[in-house]
Design a protein around this motif. Structure first.
Motif, PDB file in Angstrom:
ATOM      1  N   LEU A 277       0.797  -1.211   0.000  1.00 61.49           N
ATOM      2  CA  LEU A 277       0.000   0.000   0.000  1.00 61.49           C
ATOM      3  C   LEU A 277       0.835   1.269   0.000  1.00 61.49           C
ATOM      4  O   LEU A 277       0.341   2.335  -0.321  1.00 61.49           O
ATOM      5  CB  LEU A 277      -0.943  -0.017   1.199  1.00 61.49           C
ATOM      6  CG  LEU A 277      -1.985  -1.124   1.095  1.00 61.49           C
ATOM      7  CD1 LEU A 277      -2.703  -1.287   2.416  1.00 61.49           C
ATOM      8  CD2 LEU A 277      -2.976  -0.824   0.007  1.00 61.49           C
ATOM      9  N   LEU A 281       0.870   3.760  -6.380  1.00 67.45           N
ATOM     10  CA  LEU A 281      -0.441   3.233  -6.758  1.00 67.45           C
ATOM     11  C   LEU A 281      -0.547   3.024  -8.258  1.00 67.45           C
ATOM     12  O   LEU A 281      -1.323   2.197  -8.726  1.00 67.45           O
ATOM     13  CB  LEU A 281      -1.549   4.183  -6.283  1.00 67.45           C
ATOM     14  CG  LEU A 281      -1.744   4.305  -4.775  1.00 67.45           C
ATOM     15  CD1 LEU A 281      -2.882   5.255  -4.483  1.00 67.45           C
ATOM     16  CD2 LEU A 281      -2.010   2.956  -4.154  1.00 67.45           C
ATOM     17  N   TYR A 289      -5.482  -3.362  -7.765  1.00 71.07           N
ATOM     18  CA  TYR A 289      -5.893  -2.081  -7.175  1.00 71.07           C
ATOM     19  C   TYR A 289      -7.297  -2.196  -6.574  1.00 71.07           C
ATOM     20  O   TYR A 289      -7.571  -1.679  -5.495  1.00 71.07           O
ATOM     21  CB  TYR A 289      -5.867  -0.987  -8.240  1.00 71.07           C
ATOM     22  CG  TYR A 289      -6.272   0.370  -7.728  1.00 71.07           C
ATOM     23  CD1 TYR A 289      -5.379   1.179  -7.032  1.00 71.07           C
ATOM     24  CD2 TYR A 289      -7.565   0.852  -7.934  1.00 71.07           C
ATOM     25  CE1 TYR A 289      -5.747   2.428  -6.551  1.00 71.07           C
ATOM     26  CE2 TYR A 289      -7.947   2.102  -7.455  1.00 71.07           C
ATOM     27  CZ  TYR A 289      -7.035   2.879  -6.766  1.00 71.07           C
ATOM     28  OH  TYR A 289      -7.418   4.107  -6.285  1.00 71.07           O
ATOM     29  N   SER A 290      -8.188  -2.882  -7.286  1.00 70.59           N
ATOM     30  CA  SER A 290      -9.568  -3.006  -6.803  1.00 70.59           C
ATOM     31  C   SER A 290      -9.648  -3.832  -5.523  1.00 70.59           C
ATOM     32  O   SER A 290     -10.623  -3.740  -4.785  1.00 70.59           O
ATOM     33  CB  SER A 290     -10.447  -3.648  -7.883  1.00 70.59           C
ATOM     34  OG  SER A 290     -10.045  -4.984  -8.137  1.00 70.59           O
ATOM     35  N   ALA A 295      -8.382   2.219   2.959  1.00 71.18           N
ATOM     36  CA  ALA A 295      -8.619   3.433   2.174  1.00 71.18           C
ATOM     37  C   ALA A 295      -9.168   4.557   3.042  1.00 71.18           C
ATOM     38  O   ALA A 295      -9.608   4.343   4.173  1.00 71.18           O
ATOM     39  CB  ALA A 295      -9.601   3.123   1.039  1.00 71.18           C
ATOM     40  N   ARG A 340      -5.105   7.971 -10.078  1.00 70.40           N
ATOM     41  CA  ARG A 340      -5.991   7.475  -9.030  1.00 70.40           C
ATOM     42  C   ARG A 340      -5.957   8.404  -7.811  1.00 70.40           C
ATOM     43  O   ARG A 340      -4.885   8.730  -7.305  1.00 70.40           O
ATOM     44  CB  ARG A 340      -5.552   6.064  -8.625  1.00 70.40           C
ATOM     45  CG  ARG A 340      -5.828   5.048  -9.729  1.00 70.40           C
ATOM     46  CD  ARG A 340      -5.032   3.792  -9.509  1.00 70.40           C
ATOM     47  NE  ARG A 340      -5.420   2.765 -10.477  1.00 70.40           N
ATOM     48  CZ  ARG A 340      -4.704   1.687 -10.743  1.00 70.40           C
ATOM     49  NH1 ARG A 340      -3.554   1.492 -10.144  1.00 70.40           N
ATOM     50  NH2 ARG A 340      -5.125   0.800 -11.623  1.00 70.40           N
ATOM     51  N   GLN A 342      -5.805   9.777  -4.118  1.00 73.10           N
ATOM     52  CA  GLN A 342      -5.125   9.208  -2.964  1.00 73.10           C
ATOM     53  C   GLN A 342      -4.893  10.281  -1.916  1.00 73.10           C
ATOM     54  O   GLN A 342      -4.957  11.478  -2.185  1.00 73.10           O
ATOM     55  CB  GLN A 342      -3.787   8.615  -3.384  1.00 73.10           C
ATOM     56  CG  GLN A 342      -2.861   9.664  -3.981  1.00 73.10           C
ATOM     57  CD  GLN A 342      -1.443   9.161  -4.115  1.00 73.10           C
ATOM     58  OE1 GLN A 342      -0.823   8.817  -3.113  1.00 73.10           O
ATOM     59  NE2 GLN A 342      -0.950   9.115  -5.324  1.00 73.10           N
ATOM     60  N   ARG A 346      -2.213   6.592   0.032  1.00 76.66           N
ATOM     61  CA  ARG A 346      -3.237   5.581   0.301  1.00 76.66           C
ATOM     62  C   ARG A 346      -4.413   5.787  -0.652  1.00 76.66           C
ATOM     63  O   ARG A 346      -4.737   6.909  -1.045  1.00 76.66           O
ATOM     64  CB  ARG A 346      -3.764   5.703   1.734  1.00 76.66           C
ATOM     65  CG  ARG A 346      -2.703   5.706   2.817  1.00 76.66           C
ATOM     66  CD  ARG A 346      -2.125   4.343   3.058  1.00 76.66           C
ATOM     67  NE  ARG A 346      -1.376   4.317   4.303  1.00 76.66           N
ATOM     68  CZ  ARG A 346      -0.603   3.314   4.681  1.00 76.66           C
ATOM     69  NH1 ARG A 346      -0.474   2.255   3.913  1.00 76.66           N
ATOM     70  NH2 ARG A 346       0.043   3.361   5.837  1.00 76.66           N
ATOM     71  N   LYS A 347      -5.087   4.713  -0.966  1.00 76.80           N
ATOM     72  CA  LYS A 347      -6.278   4.769  -1.802  1.00 76.80           C
ATOM     73  C   LYS A 347      -7.318   5.695  -1.161  1.00 76.80           C
ATOM     74  O   LYS A 347      -7.488   5.695   0.060  1.00 76.80           O
ATOM     75  CB  LYS A 347      -6.849   3.360  -1.964  1.00 76.80           C
ATOM     76  CG  LYS A 347      -8.024   3.221  -2.901  1.00 76.80           C
ATOM     77  CD  LYS A 347      -8.369   1.736  -3.056  1.00 76.80           C
ATOM     78  CE  LYS A 347      -9.536   1.504  -3.996  1.00 76.80           C
ATOM     79  NZ  LYS A 347      -9.806   0.069  -4.178  1.00 76.80           N
TER      80      LYS A 347
END
Length: 414
Positions: A277, A281, A289-290, A295, A340, A342, A346-347
């Motif tokens: 993580l 990313l 990723y999914s 998150a 993506r 973030q 982090r997501k």
């Protein structure tokens, strides 16, 4: 007088019968398995094989199911089309209850016969177990035919340093339980007969998307904000008294607040796969990723504040990065992979239903959504008949629970 072996076999037979009934195995097949002396483990394999075949069969037969035809037949009180009738009869659904898998696809015919009109990206009708919003995609999902209990380990064994002859303290593992039962959710809408009588693929998509949205948004809102509604709904994250909370001043969310969120999560002994993580990313492929469930869930107001707040003094990179800045994490790969969102590597996802200036951080796979039945669709052609409208209500039975209360931390406005 029964021997111990006979008593054990009686218990095994009962367990086999109950398992078979729970998963809809033919009663004669259950009896045959018992007569053959199968063990419970062997019968589990039989059940898994049956379920696998059933799923394959569903995929084939459900492709013939039409939701529009279902609604029209109910409204006109006429029999279902032959293809719909076959699906409903095959899976033994009560009147008005649709196997949710039946709502996934339309028939793809030869192009010249209409195959071209079938959208290969047809959205299925969302069910409580389907991931229809970013938050639901992070959650875990289970199905059950009845209420169930989740065992929870509340204490663990302990070790201590002692002298050669010292006696350590005794600490017994103890357990509690969470009882999970379903809550009823209903959506009410209406469609004109003129619309339903159109055979266009767009109409089929429209009906599915409309019902899908109604269910999705209700679940999304309640997952976050539900106060339990006097026992009529499960409690959401905001009102869960066991979730750790920290606060921030109005319109101020800074680097220290985010670090405190991470600290609180780690203090709760939540396992974090740092090597994956903390990686770029952009280097994680789509499927991987999914699967990332650790998150940030950010409200719209918090997102606004964090997008204009630098990570630290002198930095041009904001706390919430959405692709407007070039850095090690957000460079677009040569294959065109999208940037993506973030927060500090982090997501991150955002939701209209999160309190405006709230930020949740944690492992959302610990939030489990449970579905207790297939969707029930009731068609009322009478109430709005003078307006040429058909009223349709959708009923679902679901709940959710947080496996570990320490798995999610809430940063909220003071």
């Amino acid at each position: 007088m029964n021997t111990n072996n006979e008593l054990s076999r009686d218990a095994t037979c009962k367990a086999i019968y109950d398992l078979g009934q729970e998963h809809g195995i033919n009663r004669l097949e259950i009896i045959k398995s018992i007569e053959r002396g199968e063990s419970y483990t062997d019968f589990q394999k039989t059940v898994l094989a049956t379920i696998s075949k059933r799923i394959q069969s569903e995929r084939a037969s459900f492709s013939q199911f039409s939701l529009v035809e279902f609604i029209l037949s109910k409204a006109s009180q006429k029999p279902q089309s032959k293809s719909n009738e076959v699906v409903l009869a095959e899976y033994g659904k009560p009147e008005g209850v649709i196997p949710t898998s039946a709502l996934r696809t339309l028939t793809t015919a030869v192009d010249a016969d209409g195959g071209i009109t079938v959208d290969s990206e047809l959205q299925e009708l969302i069910t409580p177990l389907d991931s229809g919003t970013p938050l639901q995609k992070l959650c875990s999902h289970v199905e059950s035919q009845s209420n169930f209990t989740v065992p929870v380990k509340t204490t663990v064994s302990e070790a201590s340093w002692e002298s050669e002859t010292g006696i350590p303290n005794q600490a017994q593992i103890t357990f509690s339980e969470k009882k999970i039962s379903g809550f009823y959710m209903r959506a009410l809408t209406h469609f004109s007969k003129t619309l339903l009588n159109q055979s266009s693929i767009d109409v089929e998509n429209l009906i599915r998307a409309d019902l899908r949205q109604a269910i999705n948004l209700t679940v999304e809102s309640a997952l976050i904000n539900s106060d339990g509604d006097s026992g009529r709904a499960p409690v959401g994250l905001v009102h869960n008294p066991n979730i750790q909370t920290i606060t921030h001043p109005q319109n101020v969310i800074n680097y220290d607040h985010i670090l405190e969120l991470e600290e609180k999560l780690l203090d709760g002994n939540v396992a974090v796969n740092g090597s994956e993580l903390n990686a770029d990313l952009m280097q994680i492929e789509n499927d991987e990723y999914s699967k990332i469930t650790l998150a940030f869930l950010v409200g719209n107001g918090a997102r606004r504040i964090m997008k204009k707040t630098p990570q630290f003094a002198g930095s041009e990179i904001p706390l919430f990065e959405s692709g407007n800045f070039s850095n090690d994490y957000l460079e677009i790969k040569r294959d065109g992979t999208k940037r993506r969102p973030q927060v500090l590597g982090r997501k991150a996802i955002s939701s209209n239903y999160a309190p405006s200036q709230s930020v949740f951080f944690g492992d959302f796979s610990e939030l489990v959504i449970a579905k207790f039945q297939d969707l029930e669709i009731l068609v009322d052609p009478f109430t709005l008949s003078t307006r040429n409208l058909i009223r349709v209500s959708v009923h679902a039975n679901l709940s959710w629970y947080l496996r570990h209360d320490q798995a999610i931390v809430h940063l909220r406005q003071t």
